[in-house]
Design a protein around this motif. Structure first.
Motif, PDB file in Angstrom:
ATOM      1  N   LYS A  40      59.263  33.012  26.815  1.00  0.00           N
ATOM      2  CA  LYS A  40      60.100  32.798  28.050  1.00  0.00           C
ATOM      3  C   LYS A  40      61.067  31.634  27.932  1.00  0.00           C
ATOM      4  CE  LYS A  40      58.150  36.450  29.831  1.00  0.00           C
ATOM      5  NZ  LYS A  40      58.689  37.617  30.205  1.00  0.00           N
ATOM      6  N   VAL A  41      62.007  31.929  28.619  1.00  0.00           N
ATOM      7  CA  VAL A  41      63.124  30.710  28.877  1.00  0.00           C
ATOM      8  C   VAL A  41      62.976  30.395  30.293  1.00  0.00           C
ATOM      9  CG1 VAL A  41      65.537  30.202  28.821  1.00  0.00           C
ATOM     10  CG2 VAL A  41      64.497  31.830  26.899  1.00  0.00           C
ATOM     11  N   TYR A  42      63.181  28.887  30.577  1.00  0.00           N
ATOM     12  CA  TYR A  42      63.181  28.335  31.568  1.00  0.00           C
ATOM     13  C   TYR A  42      64.300  27.346  32.070  1.00  0.00           C
ATOM     14  CZ  TYR A  42      58.217  29.750  31.539  1.00  0.00           C
ATOM     15  OH  TYR A  42      57.015  30.649  31.578  1.00  0.00           O
ATOM     16  N   LYS A  43      64.527  27.401  33.487  1.00  0.00           N
ATOM     17  CA  LYS A  43      65.475  26.569  33.971  1.00  0.00           C
ATOM     18  C   LYS A  43      64.814  25.709  35.088  1.00  0.00           C
ATOM     19  CE  LYS A  43      67.688  29.457  37.366  1.00  0.00           C
ATOM     20  NZ  LYS A  43      69.003  29.905  37.865  1.00  0.00           N
ATOM     21  N   GLU A  96      61.538  27.626  36.518  1.00  0.00           N
ATOM     22  CA  GLU A  96      61.414  28.686  36.831  1.00  0.00           C
ATOM     23  C   GLU A  96      61.743  29.483  35.608  1.00  0.00           C
ATOM     24  OE1 GLU A  96      63.470  29.276  40.321  1.00  0.00           O
ATOM     25  OE2 GLU A  96      65.604  29.104  39.599  1.00  0.00           O
ATOM     26  N   GLU A  97      61.247  30.728  35.414  1.00  0.00           N
ATOM     27  CA  GLU A  97      61.722  31.681  34.438  1.00  0.00           C
ATOM     28  C   GLU A  97      63.357  32.242  34.491  1.00  0.00           C
ATOM     29  OE1 GLU A  97      59.351  35.109  33.394  1.00  0.00           O
ATOM     30  OE2 GLU A  97      57.589  34.063  33.683  1.00  0.00           O
ATOM     31  N   THR A  98      64.009  32.419  33.667  1.00  0.00           N
ATOM     32  CA  THR A  98      65.412  32.837  33.715  1.00  0.00           C
ATOM     33  C   THR A  98      65.725  33.484  32.260  1.00  0.00           C
ATOM     34  OG1 THR A  98      67.667  32.202  34.119  1.00  0.00           O
ATOM     35  CG2 THR A  98      66.326  30.637  32.816  1.00  0.00           C
ATOM     36  N   THR A  99      66.897  33.768  32.236  1.00  0.00           N
ATOM     37  CA  THR A  99      67.468  34.530  30.927  1.00  0.00           C
ATOM     38  C   THR A  99      68.333  33.701  30.496  1.00  0.00           C
ATOM     39  OG1 THR A  99      69.056  35.798  32.312  1.00  0.00           O
ATOM     40  CG2 THR A  99      66.928  37.051  31.886  1.00  0.00           C
ATOM     41  N   GLY A 100      68.404  33.900  29.211  1.00  0.00           N
ATOM     42  CA  GLY A 100      69.769  33.115  28.538  1.00  0.00           C
ATOM     43  C   GLY A 100      69.218  32.545  27.087  1.00  0.00           C
ATOM     44  N   THR A 101      69.673  31.719  26.469  1.00  0.00           N
ATOM     45  CA  THR A 101      69.324  31.206  25.094  1.00  0.00           C
ATOM     46  C   THR A 101      68.834  29.781  25.474  1.00  0.00           C
ATOM     47  OG1 THR A 101      70.909  32.528  24.131  1.00  0.00           O
ATOM     48  CG2 THR A 101      70.142  30.735  22.886  1.00  0.00           C
ATOM     49  N   ASN A 123      55.649  23.303  26.934  1.00  0.00           N
ATOM     50  CA  ASN A 123      54.266  23.004  26.838  1.00  0.00           C
ATOM     51  C   ASN A 123      54.229  21.610  26.160  1.00  0.00           C
ATOM     52  OD1 ASN A 123      53.435  25.152  28.362  1.00  0.00           O
ATOM     53  ND2 ASN A 123      53.326  26.512  26.686  1.00  0.00           N
ATOM     54  N   PHE A 124      54.828  21.927  24.925  1.00  0.00           N
ATOM     55  CA  PHE A 124      54.884  20.705  24.072  1.00  0.00           C
ATOM     56  C   PHE A 124      55.081  19.428  24.670  1.00  0.00           C
ATOM     57  CE2 PHE A 124      57.418  17.959  20.841  1.00  0.00           C
ATOM     58  CZ  PHE A 124      56.283  17.783  20.015  1.00  0.00           C
ATOM     59  N   LEU A 125      55.995  19.464  25.471  1.00  0.00           N
ATOM     60  CA  LEU A 125      56.543  18.001  26.123  1.00  0.00           C
ATOM     61  C   LEU A 125      55.664  17.667  27.385  1.00  0.00           C
ATOM     62  CD1 LEU A 125      60.173  18.509  25.930  1.00  0.00           C
ATOM     63  CD2 LEU A 125      58.909  17.037  24.444  1.00  0.00           C
ATOM     64  N   TYR A 126      55.147  18.820  28.071  1.00  0.00           N
ATOM     65  CA  TYR A 126      54.455  18.349  29.393  1.00  0.00           C
ATOM     66  C   TYR A 126      52.996  18.571  29.424  1.00  0.00           C
ATOM     67  CZ  TYR A 126      59.057  18.058  31.454  1.00  0.00           C
ATOM     68  OH  TYR A 126      60.551  17.541  31.762  1.00  0.00           O
ATOM     69  N   MET A 127      52.561  19.383  28.486  1.00  0.00           N
ATOM     70  CA  MET A 127      50.982  19.643  28.571  1.00  0.00           C
ATOM     71  C   MET A 127      50.069  18.415  28.255  1.00  0.00           C
ATOM     72  SD  MET A 127      50.684  22.612  29.979  1.00  0.00           S
ATOM     73  CE  MET A 127      48.904  23.204  29.437  1.00  0.00           C
ATOM     74  N   THR A 128      49.293  18.047  28.914  1.00  0.00           N
ATOM     75  CA  THR A 128      47.983  16.974  28.631  1.00  0.00           C
ATOM     76  C   THR A 128      46.786  17.716  28.365  1.00  0.00           C
ATOM     77  OG1 THR A 128      47.193  16.926  31.035  1.00  0.00           O
ATOM     78  CG2 THR A 128      49.169  15.452  30.529  1.00  0.00           C
ATOM     79  N   ARG A 129      45.882  16.686  27.570  1.00  0.00           N
ATOM     80  CA  ARG A 129      44.813  17.579  27.047  1.00  0.00           C
ATOM     81  C   ARG A 129      43.671  18.142  28.267  1.00  0.00           C
ATOM     82  NH1 ARG A 129      43.307  12.587  23.189  1.00  0.00           N
ATOM     83  NH2 ARG A 129      45.025  12.811  21.571  1.00  0.00           N
ATOM     84  N   ILE A 139      64.509  15.012  28.025  1.00  0.00           N
ATOM     85  CA  ILE A 139      65.100  16.653  28.406  1.00  0.00           C
ATOM     86  C   ILE A 139      66.172  16.327  29.451  1.00  0.00           C
ATOM     87  CG2 ILE A 139      63.198  16.747  30.207  1.00  0.00           C
ATOM     88  CD1 ILE A 139      62.551  19.392  28.891  1.00  0.00           C
ATOM     89  N   LYS A 140      66.992  17.521  29.352  1.00  0.00           N
ATOM     90  CA  LYS A 140      68.022  17.405  30.283  1.00  0.00           C
ATOM     91  C   LYS A 140      67.786  18.505  31.448  1.00  0.00           C
ATOM     92  CE  LYS A 140      71.571  15.355  27.808  1.00  0.00           C
ATOM     93  NZ  LYS A 140      70.918  14.318  27.415  1.00  0.00           N
ATOM     94  N   LYS A 141      67.600  18.377  32.603  1.00  0.00           N
ATOM     95  CA  LYS A 141      67.215  19.429  33.616  1.00  0.00           C
ATOM     96  C   LYS A 141      68.340  20.373  33.829  1.00  0.00           C
ATOM     97  CE  LYS A 141      63.188  16.840  35.212  1.00  0.00           C
ATOM     98  NZ  LYS A 141      62.252  16.206  36.477  1.00  0.00           N
ATOM     99  N   THR A 142      69.392  20.180  33.410  1.00  0.00           N
ATOM    100  CA  THR A 142      70.195  21.173  33.479  1.00  0.00           C
ATOM    101  C   THR A 142      70.594  21.994  32.396  1.00  0.00           C
ATOM    102  OG1 THR A 142      71.978  19.808  32.154  1.00  0.00           O
ATOM    103  CG2 THR A 142      71.772  19.408  34.609  1.00  0.00           C
ATOM    104  N   LYS A 143      69.801  22.166  31.211  1.00  0.00           N
ATOM    105  CA  LYS A 143      69.886  22.880  30.040  1.00  0.00           C
ATOM    106  C   LYS A 143      68.483  23.990  30.335  1.00  0.00           C
ATOM    107  CE  LYS A 143      72.264  20.182  27.000  1.00  0.00           C
ATOM    108  NZ  LYS A 143      72.506  19.514  25.689  1.00  0.00           N
ATOM    109  N   LEU A 144      68.542  24.955  29.471  1.00  0.00           N
ATOM    110  CA  LEU A 144      67.492  25.900  29.177  1.00  0.00           C
ATOM    111  C   LEU A 144      66.560  25.739  28.266  1.00  0.00           C
ATOM    112  CD1 LEU A 144      69.487  29.198  29.817  1.00  0.00           C
ATOM    113  CD2 LEU A 144      68.631  27.824  31.703  1.00  0.00           C
ATOM    114  N   TYR A 145      65.254  25.648  28.549  1.00  0.00           N
ATOM    115  CA  TYR A 145      64.353  25.535  27.506  1.00  0.00           C
ATOM    116  C   TYR A 145      63.255  26.456  27.385  1.00  0.00           C
ATOM    117  CZ  TYR A 145      66.228  20.804  27.686  1.00  0.00           C
ATOM    118  OH  TYR A 145      67.123  19.591  27.433  1.00  0.00           O
ATOM    119  N   ALA A 146      62.996  26.779  26.119  1.00  0.00           N
ATOM    120  CA  ALA A 146      61.632  27.576  25.813  1.00  0.00           C
ATOM    121  C   ALA A 146      60.303  27.287  26.445  1.00  0.00           C
ATOM    122  CB  ALA A 146      61.519  28.069  24.377  1.00  0.00           C
TER     123      ALA A 146
END
Length: 129
Positions: free
Chosen positions: A76-79, A88-93, A116-122, A104-111
């Motif tokens: 899914k794509v998130y903004k 939150e989930e959104t549509t787009g690339t 998960n790669f950037l924020y998930m801890t063990r 990370i720039k919070k104005t852009k869309l991310y997969a």
């Protein structure tokens, strides 16, 4: 005294040599515990260590693959919703995933896999699983 001795010998004789005419069956010797006939759901307890190493990033030291699992759905794509402070989930690339969370720039869309790669801890991965 002789009567008492004869009485005791009679008791001993009756106790040890009395033959019961009733035949014994297996139910008198075998006992089935009541828990065998009823099914019990398994009881498993997980002990989770929340020491310092569990607060490290789950995917630290690895390169972004695009299939990282976690709280965000990977395909899914998130903004970023800045008014309520959450993704939150959104549509787009989705844009290319940066190497670290501080880039990370919070104005852009991310997969979702990128987030998960950037924020998930063990510990997050253990809780999520």
């Amino acid at each position: 005294m002789l009567k008492f001795r004869n009485f005791i010998l009679s008791l001993i004789f009756l106790v040890f040599f009395y033959n019961n005419s009733k035949a014994a069956n297996m139910s008198e010797y075998c006992y089935t515990p009541p828990t065998i006939t009823t099914s019990v759901s398994p009881n498993v307890m997980l002990v989770i260590d929340v020491s310092g190493s569990m607060s490290l990033l789950a995917y630290d030291g690895t390169t972004y693959q695009g299939n990282e699992e976690g709280y965000f759905i990977p395909d899914k794509v998130y903004k970023y919703n800045s008014s309520q402070d959450y993704w939150e989930e959104t549509t787009g690339t989705a844009t290319t995933c940066p190497n670290s969370a501080d880039r990370i720039k919070k104005t852009k869309l991310y997969a979702g896999s990128c987030l998960n790669f950037l924020y998930m801890t063990r510990i997050d991965l253990v809780r999520w699983a």
